[in-house]
Design a protein around this motif. Structure first.
Motif, short mmCIF file in Angstrom:
data_model
loop_
_atom_site.label_atom_id
_atom_site.label_comp_id
_atom_site.label_asym_id
_atom_site.label_seq_id
_atom_site.Cartn_x
_atom_site.Cartn_y
_atom_site.Cartn_z
N GLN A 123 21.02 -8.17 45.30
CA GLN A 123 21.88 -8.20 44.11
C GLN A 123 22.08 -9.61 43.58
N PHE A 124 22.10 -9.73 42.25
CA PHE A 124 22.39 -10.98 41.58
C PHE A 124 23.84 -11.36 41.84
N ASP B 65 23.59 -16.11 51.02
CA ASP B 65 23.01 -15.94 49.69
C ASP B 65 21.71 -16.74 49.60
N LEU B 66 20.75 -16.23 48.89
CA LEU B 66 19.48 -16.92 48.66
C LEU B 66 19.56 -17.64 47.33
N LEU B 67 19.32 -18.95 47.33
CA LEU B 67 19.30 -19.74 46.10
C LEU B 67 17.85 -19.97 45.70
N ILE B 68 17.55 -19.74 44.43
CA ILE B 68 16.22 -19.96 43.88
C ILE B 68 16.38 -20.91 42.71
N ALA B 69 15.68 -22.04 42.74
CA ALA B 69 15.70 -22.99 41.63
C ALA B 69 14.34 -23.02 40.98
N VAL B 70 14.31 -22.96 39.64
CA VAL B 70 13.08 -23.06 38.87
C VAL B 70 13.27 -24.12 37.81
N PRO C 69 22.54 -21.38 52.14
CA PRO C 69 23.92 -21.79 51.86
C PRO C 69 24.82 -21.58 53.06
N ASN C 70 25.74 -22.51 53.24
CA ASN C 70 26.71 -22.40 54.31
C ASN C 70 28.00 -23.06 53.84
N ALA C 71 28.92 -23.22 54.70
CA ALA C 71 30.21 -23.78 54.32
C ALA C 71 30.09 -25.20 53.78
N GLY D 30 25.29 -8.40 52.95
CA GLY D 30 25.60 -9.81 53.15
C GLY D 30 24.49 -10.62 53.78
N THR D 31 23.39 -9.96 54.18
CA THR D 31 22.27 -10.71 54.75
C THR D 31 21.46 -11.37 53.63
N THR D 32 20.60 -12.28 54.00
CA THR D 32 19.81 -13.03 53.04
C THR D 32 18.55 -12.27 52.62
#
Length: 190
Positions: free
Chosen positions: A6-7, A35-40, A66-68, A96-98
């Motif tokens: 999910q976004f 959460d998975l972060l994707i940068a383009v 991502p973490n604290a 909640g998993t990546t």
């Protein structure tokens, strides 16, 4: 049936007049551990223009999830940014998993690549970079998530679609484009 990744949220940087060799891309708000972060990054004009080829220095720690202690932004650097725009997208699985990147591709057209998902619950992400800053959109059932940019400079559009089958996904063309740009296609799997 398993739900699709999910976004969560997105952030942008760049657009307007080119501003040097450093781009600070904020981390999207509302992210959590897992959460998975994707940068383009869209780094300017076509091959042969002032912005290509561009080597982008990846920020320290970028491969970390991502973490604290996630920073509020990441700084991307290059000695050759021309017109640069960027988006960062955050995704999470319903439990909640990546999410995992199932497949990805890049091409030199404003039409995303056709890909075949590994599962019926993949999330399709398409990101388009337009060298001339044109405002774009993609047709339903994709959701236009974020846009950054201004004509005549670069622009970037990101969209996604929650898939319901493992059938091949055809290429998607962004409308309103200048026909000069690139696309990135990503499938996320639960």
């Amino acid at each position: 049936m398993t739900s699709s990744p999910q976004f969560v949220s997105s952030s942008t940087a760049g657009g307007g007049t080119p501003s040097g060799n450093n781009l600070v891309l904020p981390v999207p708000t509302g992210i959590s551990a897992g959460d998975l972060l994707i940068a383009v990054l869209d780094t300017g004009g076509p091959v042969g223009s002032g912005g290509d080829p561009t080597t982008v220095v990846i920020p320290t720690g970028w491969t970390l999830l991502p973490n604290a202690s996630e920073p509020t932004s990441y700084s991307f650097n290059s000695g050759n940014f021309n017109n640069v725009t960027a988006v960062m997208l955050a995704y999470v699985n319903p439990d909640g998993t990546t999410p995992m990147i199932d497949q990805s591709s890049w091409n030199t057209t404003m039409t995303s690549d056709a890909l075949t998902p590994s599962t019926p619950a993949d999330t399709l992400i398409t990101v388009y970079g337009d060298y001339n800053g044109y405002s774009r959109s993609v047709p339903s059932p994709s959701d236009n998530r974020v846009f950054v940019g201004d004509a005549p400079y670069a622009s970037t559009l990101a969209a996604d679609q929650y898939l319901t089958s493992a059938a091949p996904v055809p290429g998607i063309t962004a409308s309103g484009n200048s026909a000069q740009g690139t696309s990135v296609t990503i499938l996320l799997a639960y």
